[in-house]
Write an enzyme that holds these catalytic residues in place. Structure first.
Site, short mmCIF file in Angstrom:
data_model
loop_
_atom_site.label_atom_id
_atom_site.label_comp_id
_atom_site.label_asym_id
_atom_site.label_seq_id
_atom_site.Cartn_x
_atom_site.Cartn_y
_atom_site.Cartn_z
N ARG A 121 0.91 -1.17 -0.63
CA ARG A 121 0.12 0.36 -0.14
C ARG A 121 0.84 1.05 -0.16
NH1 ARG A 121 -3.38 -2.09 -1.36
NH2 ARG A 121 -5.35 -2.58 -0.58
N HIS A 147 -0.99 0.73 -9.67
CA HIS A 147 -1.37 -0.19 -8.87
C HIS A 147 -2.59 -0.86 -9.44
CE1 HIS A 147 -3.68 0.10 -4.84
NE2 HIS A 147 -3.61 -1.34 -5.61
#
Ligand code: NDP
Ligand code: OXD
Length: 315
Positions: free
Chosen positions: A230, A278
């Site tokens: 993350r 991502h």
């Protein structure tokens, strides 16, 4: 009273709606915020980056399904109802992450960025290439994703270690855990792979102080970072500083504290950085919806939900 509401921001909701309708034709599918109907009829919510308070109207909610493996986006809602939160555990997603990690470990190991630069200059020059068995890879997070990546990298011959919260034992992987095990793990690691969840305990963990503890005098002659966990695990300015001070020789970043990565970020143009949007292990509607529908069927048949997260630890 068994409708399923899709509470999705940041992703196109249409393919998710189509897939839920196809996979669960008898299910009443509602869309947050405009096509909710009577919120008392909503029993399940499937969510990605739900806005805070979005579940407040669902008085008869029985479970929330995260559309990803990570649940930080769901847990960010301080007013979450006290229902189980289920995360995605799927072999396809896991293998996509292992592909990504393997690709980027090998890219740094085989100096591909250097050869790309040489190609642009028309330079034919070979550099010394250490064996995988001389290179120490360290994986932060030995969960579903970290374990699979660790096993595949170990099969390629790398010396692989992992770091987790609780003590783990994995064949062929040197295991470290907790705050007490972190420095020793970092000191032997040349390629650091981060597959941690974002929790209060891991926020900002990838900072300059940590990156300076990596092994720089190993076979690769420098340390590398791969973060596919993350964005809020990392401090972007510290990664730039670590690269500029040669604490890092290169970094692969799939996730960022602010996504999309702002145009003004110095990471975009930094020669030591490889950026992906991502997408190291995307949730694919066909796979994720099949998993959620199966979970709901299990639940309604009286069996427990699987992969329910522990709210106290945040993952
Ligand atoms: P798991 O919950 O299976 O594993 C999490 C691992 O992190 C566990 O080994 C856990 O330790 C460890 N951990 C958690 N907190 C700490 C801590 N404070 N200190 C040390 N170790 C800690 O998760 P997954 O492997 O399925 O996924 C990991 C993360 O990957 C997700 O949370 C998500 O953020 C990210 N992800 C990113 C994607 C992308 O496209 N970029 C796609 C999918 C996931 P222990 O074993 O002791 O519990
Ligand atoms: C996930 C992600 O958590 O895609 O699954 O980031």
């Amino acid at each position: 009273m068994t409708a399923l509401a899709l509470v999705i921001t940041g992703w196109d909701v249409a393919p998710w709606e189509r897939r839920f309708r196809a996979a669960a034709p008898g299910r009443d599918i509602r869309l947050w915020p405009d096509r909710l109907g009577n919120p008392d009829e909503v029993a399940y919510a499937a969510a990605w980056l739900p806005p805070p308070g979005a579940f407040g109207a669902f008085r008869n909610l029985r479970a929330i399904f995260s559309l990803g493996a990570g649940v930080d986006g769901v847990l960010a809602d301080r007013a979450l109802p006290q229902v189980p939160i289920v995360r995605v555990v799927d072999p396809n997603l896991m293998r996509r992450m292992t592909e990504y990690v393997t690709l980027h470990v090998l890219m740094h190991h085989r100096r591909q960025r250097l050869y790309d630069a040489q190609q642009r200059q028309g330079v034919w020059h070979e550099h010394a290439q250490p064996r995988a068995g001389e290179v120490n890879v360290g994986i932060m997070g030995l969960g579903v994703l970290g374990r699979d990546a660790a096993e595949v990298l170990a099969r390629l011959g790398f010396r692989v270690a992992g770091w987790s919260r609780a003590a783990r034992q994995l064949p062929g992987i040197e295991c470290f855990h907790g705050a007490a095990g972190l420095d020793a793990f970092l000191a032997r690691t040349e390629i650091l792979v981060c597959l941690l969840p974002h929790t209060p305990a891991t926020e900002g963990i990838l900072d300059l102080a940590l990156l300076r503890k990596l092994k720089r005098d190993g076979a690769l002659g420098g340390a590398f970072l791969i973060n596919a966990g993350r964005g809020r695990l990392q401090v972007d300015a510290d990664i730039v500083a670590a690269l500029d001070q040669s604490a890092l020789a290169g970094a692969t970043l799939d996730v960022f504290p602010v996504e999309p990565l702002p145009a003004a970020s110095p990471l975009w143009a930094h020669p030591g950085v490889t950026i992906t949007p991502h997408n190291s292990a995307a949730s694919v509607p066909e796979e994720t919806v099949a998993y959620i529908v199966q979970q709901i069927e299990r639940f309604e048949a009286g069996h427990g939900l699987e992969n329910v997260i522990d709210r106290a630890s945040g993952y």
